[in-house]
Design a protein around this motif. Structure first.
Motif, PDB file in Angstrom:
ATOM      1  N   TYR A 150       0.842  -1.207   0.000  1.00 15.14           N
ATOM      2  CA  TYR A 150       0.000   0.000   0.000  1.00 15.14           C
ATOM      3  C   TYR A 150       0.879   1.261   0.000  1.00 15.14           C
ATOM      4  O   TYR A 150       0.647   2.203  -0.758  1.00 15.14           O
ATOM      5  CB  TYR A 150      -0.941   0.021   1.216  1.00 15.14           C
ATOM      6  CG  TYR A 150      -1.783   1.271   1.249  1.00 15.14           C
ATOM      7  CD1 TYR A 150      -2.936   1.361   0.481  1.00 15.14           C
ATOM      8  CD2 TYR A 150      -1.384   2.395   1.982  1.00 15.14           C
ATOM      9  CE1 TYR A 150      -3.691   2.539   0.453  1.00 15.14           C
ATOM     10  CE2 TYR A 150      -2.133   3.570   1.959  1.00 15.14           C
ATOM     11  CZ  TYR A 150      -3.282   3.628   1.198  1.00 15.14           C
ATOM     12  OH  TYR A 150      -4.015   4.789   1.163  1.00 15.14           O
ATOM     13  N   THR A 151       1.928   1.241   0.843  1.00 12.98           N
ATOM     14  CA  THR A 151       2.830   2.404   0.920  1.00 12.98           C
ATOM     15  C   THR A 151       3.665   2.542  -0.349  1.00 12.98           C
ATOM     16  O   THR A 151       3.909   3.658  -0.816  1.00 12.98           O
ATOM     17  CB  THR A 151       3.734   2.282   2.166  1.00 12.98           C
ATOM     18  OG1 THR A 151       2.892   2.197   3.320  1.00 12.98           O
ATOM     19  CG2 THR A 151       4.653   3.474   2.329  1.00 12.98           C
ATOM     20  N   THR A 195       1.039   4.094  -2.948  1.00  7.10           N
ATOM     21  CA  THR A 195       0.447   5.414  -2.655  1.00  7.10           C
ATOM     22  C   THR A 195       1.420   6.413  -2.032  1.00  7.10           C
ATOM     23  O   THR A 195       1.177   7.616  -2.065  1.00  7.10           O
ATOM     24  CB  THR A 195      -0.745   5.264  -1.686  1.00  7.10           C
ATOM     25  OG1 THR A 195      -0.242   4.750  -0.433  1.00  7.10           O
ATOM     26  CG2 THR A 195      -1.797   4.311  -2.238  1.00  7.10           C
ATOM     27  N   GLU A 214       1.761   6.646   1.064  1.00  7.80           N
ATOM     28  CA  GLU A 214       1.155   7.018   2.346  1.00  7.80           C
ATOM     29  C   GLU A 214       1.442   5.954   3.410  1.00  7.80           C
ATOM     30  O   GLU A 214       1.420   4.760   3.121  1.00  7.80           O
ATOM     31  CB  GLU A 214      -0.369   7.143   2.207  1.00  7.80           C
ATOM     32  CG  GLU A 214      -0.812   8.286   1.332  1.00  7.80           C
ATOM     33  CD  GLU A 214      -2.333   8.281   1.107  1.00  7.80           C
ATOM     34  OE1 GLU A 214      -2.823   9.289   0.556  1.00  7.80           O
ATOM     35  OE2 GLU A 214      -3.008   7.293   1.456  1.00  7.80           O
ATOM     36  N   ALA A 260      -3.216   7.097   5.975  1.00 15.83           N
ATOM     37  CA  ALA A 260      -4.280   6.534   5.132  1.00 15.83           C
ATOM     38  C   ALA A 260      -5.583   6.388   5.918  1.00 15.83           C
ATOM     39  O   ALA A 260      -6.657   6.727   5.414  1.00 15.83           O
ATOM     40  CB  ALA A 260      -3.841   5.180   4.586  1.00 15.83           C
ATOM     41  N   HIS A 296      -8.558   8.476   4.462  1.00 13.53           N
ATOM     42  CA  HIS A 296      -9.518   7.726   3.644  1.00 13.53           C
ATOM     43  C   HIS A 296     -10.621   7.021   4.440  1.00 13.53           C
ATOM     44  O   HIS A 296     -11.592   6.562   3.854  1.00 13.53           O
ATOM     45  CB  HIS A 296      -8.791   6.696   2.776  1.00 13.53           C
ATOM     46  CG  HIS A 296      -7.712   7.281   1.925  1.00 13.53           C
ATOM     47  ND1 HIS A 296      -7.982   8.203   0.938  1.00 13.53           N
ATOM     48  CD2 HIS A 296      -6.360   7.096   1.930  1.00 13.53           C
ATOM     49  CE1 HIS A 296      -6.834   8.553   0.359  1.00 13.53           C
ATOM     50  NE2 HIS A 296      -5.842   7.896   0.941  1.00 13.53           N
ATOM     51  N   LEU A 341      -7.173   4.253  -5.284  1.00 16.29           N
ATOM     52  CA  LEU A 341      -5.906   4.334  -4.544  1.00 16.29           C
ATOM     53  C   LEU A 341      -4.857   3.375  -5.102  1.00 16.29           C
ATOM     54  O   LEU A 341      -3.696   3.732  -5.239  1.00 16.29           O
ATOM     55  CB  LEU A 341      -6.133   4.013  -3.059  1.00 16.29           C
ATOM     56  CG  LEU A 341      -7.009   4.969  -2.246  1.00 16.29           C
ATOM     57  CD1 LEU A 341      -7.245   4.399  -0.853  1.00 16.29           C
ATOM     58  CD2 LEU A 341      -6.366   6.343  -2.146  1.00 16.29           C
ATOM     59  N   MET A 342      -5.295   2.147  -5.417  1.00 23.49           N
ATOM     60  CA  MET A 342      -4.343   1.082  -5.768  1.00 23.49           C
ATOM     61  C   MET A 342      -4.189   0.853  -7.274  1.00 23.49           C
ATOM     62  O   MET A 342      -3.211   0.249  -7.713  1.00 23.49           O
ATOM     63  CB  MET A 342      -4.766  -0.235  -5.106  1.00 23.49           C
ATOM     64  CG  MET A 342      -4.779  -0.191  -3.584  1.00 23.49           C
ATOM     65  SD  MET A 342      -3.153   0.143  -2.864  1.00 23.49           S
ATOM     66  CE  MET A 342      -2.304  -1.407  -3.181  1.00 23.49           C
TER      67      MET A 342
END
Length: 417
Positions: free
Chosen positions: A67-68, A71, A73, A78, A82, A380-381
């Motif tokens: 995820y990091t 993004t 973040e 996050a 979000h 986001l992804m």
């Protein structure tokens, strides 16, 4: 040629420092106590739970890290951006409460172990308070330097000592290979006592390995390493090394207890008993090696514990992680001093550890649910959104985390009442 090889080794170590940091965080005295108790009571029959825990941990480390990478973040940023700022605040409060309990419990157990061990040198032993003061000062001195890389390198040395100690112990006290192979097959041992059902034992073993703070901090380490999605392979390899070592060390602790205490039919209620009980069965060398391993595990988990609150605050506020600021030094000092509570007031370290473990189990469903939501958002992804298989595993883990939360809360209620 020599310099070139030295540089390659140095680069290799730096590459795996985030993973080593996680390993030091994960294998603390709580893990040692849980694994040793399981090994002493049930032999190697619950080895499969360590395998399952490590696979779940690998999945979570990889997803939070990915995820990091995609993004840029961190986890708390996050959650705040979000989902809801309240979710981020909940994590800060709950993880800090858990960590404070852990700091008290860890230092209590480390001081207790050293006290028992010191009896082999001095008849009356050295007071646990002196050991607690020494280790608190050592960890705070290393923290004072203020740089993450310095923490990671100091931690790498301590983790290396811990790993070597438990591995050496495994070879000295190893149970029969057939028992190890049998333990890899999922089963519920029949000889479990009525006071603690099989699911409570399994939940406690999983709870010490699949730790929410680990995944939240992972995103911070990935961001600080400057990794992007191009470094996905690097991130995955680092996670594989970290989780493989988690499995090897955890199973070595279980095997040391299974190869001695279980065979002799001797149970275990606290970690310091291992020193008293191992000596006549395994000799002073094996006992000393095990003691060094436990102390190293305690000190290595103390580093990330004292850093948890300032790091979480920096993440949440999106501020620079400058640990040399006076406010962070005071914060870390106050958290470090909690390590004196158990030796001074003669509190029960195991009770304190159980309370902090229960808090951790309550946080886990939200940790799994949070990443399940975030990594399924296409905005986001993008193309790195979760696959169907990943989601299936996450849902199973989410349901199991709710189950362990219920058990953890019930266990604490029983303990208090």
């Amino acid at each position: 040629m020599g310099t070139s090889l030295k540089e390659k080794i140095k680069k290799g170590i730096v590459l795996f420092l985030p993973g080593i940091f996680l390993l030091g965080f994960n294998i603390g005295t709580g893990s040692v106590t849980a694994m040793a108790k399981a090994g002493a009571t049930y032999g190697m029959s619950l080895l499969w739970t360590i395998v399952a825990s490590c696979l779940a941990t690998f999945l979570m480390i990889t997803l939070y890290g990915r995820y990091t990478l995609v993004t840029g973040e961190t986890a708390l940023k996050a959650f705040k951006k979000h989902i809801h700022p309240g979710v981020g605040i909940f994590f800060i409060v709950a993880l800090t409460a858990g960590v404070c309990g852990s700091v008290m419990g860890v230092m209590g157990i480390v001081a207790d172990i050293c006290y028992e061990w010191s009896k082999s040198v001095i008849d009356t032993g050295i007071s646990p308070i002196y050991f607690a003061i020494f280790f608190i000062s050592l960890v705070y001195f290393i923290f004072w330097n203020g740089k993450t890389q310095f923490f990671e390198r100091a931690l790498a040395v301590i983790v290396a000592i811990m790993s070597a100690s438990f591995l050496l112990n495994f070879f000295i006290l190893t149970p029969p290979p057939s028992e190890i192979i049998k333990g890899l097959i999922p089963n519920i041992p029949e000889n479990l006592n009525e006071e603690k059902g099989p699911f409570l034992v399994i939940a406690s073993l999983v709870g010490t390995t699949v730790f929410s703070g680990l995944f939240i901090i992972r995103t911070t380490l990935v961001k600080e390493a400057g990794w992007t999605i191009n470094d996905f392979k690097k991130q995955r390899n680092d996670a594989i090394v970290s989780v493989t070592l988690m499995f090897v060390i955890s199973s070595s602790i279980m095997a040391a207890a299974a190869g001695t205490l279980y065979i002799e039919g001797i149970g275990l209620s606290k970690a310091s008993q291992m020193i008293e009980l191992l000596e006549p069965l395994a000799g002073s060398f094996a006992t000393s090696v095990f003691a060094i391993g436990i102390v190293s595990a305690g000190v290595s988990s103390q580093f990330p514990n004292i850093l948890m609150l300032p790091w979480l605050l920096c993440d949440y506020n999106n501020s620079e992680r400058k640990m040399t600021l006076p406010k962070y030094r005071v914060m870390v000092l106050l958290i470090s001093l909690l390590g004196l509570v158990v030796p001074i007031f003669n509190a029960r370290p195991v009770f304190v550890m159980i309370i902090s473990q229960a808090l951790n189990s309550i946080i886990l469903p939200l940790t799994v649910g949070g990443i399940l939501y975030l990594t399924n958002r296409k905005d986001l992804m993008g193309k790195y959104k979760n696959s169907v298989l990943t989601n299936v595993f996450l849902v199973i883990l989410f349901l199991f985390s709710i189950f362990t939360s219920v058990i953890g809360i019930k266990g604490v209620i029983q303990l208090i009442s």
